[in-house]
Design a protein around this motif. Structure first.
Motif, short mmCIF file in Angstrom:
data_model
loop_
_atom_site.label_atom_id
_atom_site.label_comp_id
_atom_site.label_asym_id
_atom_site.label_seq_id
_atom_site.Cartn_x
_atom_site.Cartn_y
_atom_site.Cartn_z
N LEU A 98 -17.86 15.94 -2.44
CA LEU A 98 -17.09 16.47 -3.55
C LEU A 98 -17.91 16.48 -4.84
O LEU A 98 -17.86 17.45 -5.60
CB LEU A 98 -15.80 15.66 -3.72
N ILE B 77 -18.95 19.86 -6.91
CA ILE B 77 -18.68 20.03 -8.34
C ILE B 77 -19.96 20.39 -9.07
O ILE B 77 -19.98 21.30 -9.90
CB ILE B 77 -18.04 18.75 -8.94
N VAL C 165 -12.14 26.97 -12.11
CA VAL C 165 -11.19 26.29 -11.22
C VAL C 165 -11.05 27.06 -9.92
O VAL C 165 -11.08 26.48 -8.83
CB VAL C 165 -9.81 26.09 -11.90
N LEU D 261 -11.96 25.52 -6.25
CA LEU D 261 -10.99 25.40 -5.16
C LEU D 261 -11.43 26.19 -3.93
O LEU D 261 -11.28 25.71 -2.80
CB LEU D 261 -9.61 25.86 -5.63
N VAL E 252 -1.75 23.35 -6.42
CA VAL E 252 -2.59 23.19 -7.61
C VAL E 252 -1.74 22.85 -8.82
O VAL E 252 -0.78 23.56 -9.15
CB VAL E 252 -3.40 24.48 -7.88
N MET F 259 -4.01 17.09 -10.56
CA MET F 259 -5.08 16.98 -9.57
C MET F 259 -6.44 17.34 -10.16
O MET F 259 -7.46 16.94 -9.64
CB MET F 259 -4.81 17.86 -8.35
N LEU F 260 -6.44 18.11 -11.24
CA LEU F 260 -7.70 18.55 -11.86
C LEU F 260 -8.06 17.74 -13.11
O LEU F 260 -9.12 17.94 -13.68
CB LEU F 260 -7.61 20.02 -12.23
N TYR G 299 -11.58 13.05 -11.88
CA TYR G 299 -12.27 13.08 -10.59
C TYR G 299 -11.45 12.34 -9.54
O TYR G 299 -11.34 12.78 -8.40
CB TYR G 299 -13.68 12.47 -10.71
N LEU H 130 -8.78 14.58 -8.17
CA LEU H 130 -9.32 15.60 -7.28
C LEU H 130 -9.71 14.98 -5.94
O LEU H 130 -9.46 15.56 -4.87
CB LEU H 130 -10.51 16.30 -7.92
N PHE I 227 -6.59 14.32 -3.98
CA PHE I 227 -6.09 15.58 -3.46
C PHE I 227 -6.85 15.99 -2.20
O PHE I 227 -6.26 16.34 -1.18
CB PHE I 227 -6.20 16.66 -4.53
#
Length: 98
Positions: A20, A24, A56, A60, A76, A80-81, A84, A87, A90
């Motif tokens: 993840l 990012i 975003v 996703l 969404v 969740m955003l 970190y 996210l 999630f």
């Protein structure tokens, strides 16, 4: 009774965390070291100028591709955003690891 942590689960969690963070960094064009330093409370949307509303969608989509998950529009939300940790939680839930 002492419980022994599941090594496979710990390894899977570490792998998800690394993936993840790399994702990012790739999508947002961040220095990998900056992304690697993210902790649960590290701010994302509204904190990183690179993560705007257009980014975003890319983030996703890349999560779906790399993690093999499907993200519905209803999934969404701002929470969740926001960080970190949000996210990661999630992604973990989508992978059935929550």
């Amino acid at each position: 009774m002492t419980t022994v942590p599941n090594i496979d689960s710990a390894a899977e969690e570490a792998a998800l965390d690394r993936e993840l963070k790399a994702l990012i960094a790739d999508v947002l064009g961040l220095d990998p070291e900056q992304a690697a330093a993210f902790g649960p409370d590290s701010g994302l949307f509204g904190h990183l100028p690179e993560l705007d509303s257009m980014a975003v969608a890319g983030l996703l989509t890349e999560m779906e591709d790399r993690l093999g998950i499907i993200i519905d529009d209803d999934d969404v939300d701002g929470e969740m955003l926001e960080t970190y940790g949000g996210l990661l939680a999630f992604a973990r839930a989508k992978l059935g690891r929550a």
